[in-house]
Design a protein around this motif. Structure first.
Motif, PDB file in Angstrom:
ATOM      1  N   GLU A  18      14.508   8.940  -9.591  1.00 33.89           N
ATOM      2  CA  GLU A  18      14.500   7.746  -8.775  1.00 33.89           C
ATOM      3  C   GLU A  18      13.512   7.291  -7.603  1.00 33.89           C
ATOM      4  O   GLU A  18      12.631   6.676  -7.540  1.00 33.89           O
ATOM      5  N   ARG A  22      10.016   5.658  -6.982  1.00 31.21           N
ATOM      6  CA  ARG A  22       9.967   4.547  -5.947  1.00 31.21           C
ATOM      7  C   ARG A  22       9.177   4.732  -5.052  1.00 31.21           C
ATOM      8  O   ARG A  22       7.892   3.708  -4.693  1.00 31.21           O
ATOM      9  N   ASP A  26       5.142   2.561  -4.150  1.00 35.18           N
ATOM     10  CA  ASP A  26       4.837   2.070  -3.037  1.00 35.18           C
ATOM     11  C   ASP A  26       3.641   2.711  -2.506  1.00 35.18           C
ATOM     12  O   ASP A  26       3.145   2.003  -1.732  1.00 35.18           O
TER      13      ASP A  26
END
Length: 112
Positions: A18, A22, A26
């Protein structure tokens, strides 16, 4: 060199990747247009095509950043012959096609 490739967590360990996902969201863009824009604006970055599932994405990448677009097929999950045919479909014979299909990578690893 750094990149994000196949992520295969252990059974029951999907949460382990995860943070990587992420960070990719980004910094790597959520779609092909953003990814191409990011690479265009970052001279040290390259875009590899293994997950390009549509002709538009491959054409856009090669037109916008031909010297920093790298062939990829995602084998064994993808088909290298089809991935190569897609690159050949959106390029004509010559230097750009040759660079995408291996010339740029050869230079990066010191073979070109």
């Amino acid at each position: 060199m750094r990149g994000i490739g196949e992520l295969t967590p252990p059974p029951g360990g999907a949460g382990l990747v995860e943070p990587v996902l992420r960070a990719a969201a980004d910094h790597g863009g959520l779609n092909w247009m953003q990814a191409v824009e990011l690479v265009r604006e970052t001279p040290s970055m390259y875009l590899e095509l293994s997950t390009a599932g549509i002709v538009f994405a491959v054409r856009l990448a090669i037109e916008e950043i031909p010297d920093r677009t790298l062939f990829g097929s995602d084998a064994p999950y993808g088909d290298p012959v089809l991935a190569r045919a897609l690159v050949e479909r959106v390029t004509g014979p010559g230097e750009v096609r040759d660079r995408v299909l291996g010339g740029t990578m050869a230079e990066l690893v010191g073979l070109g």
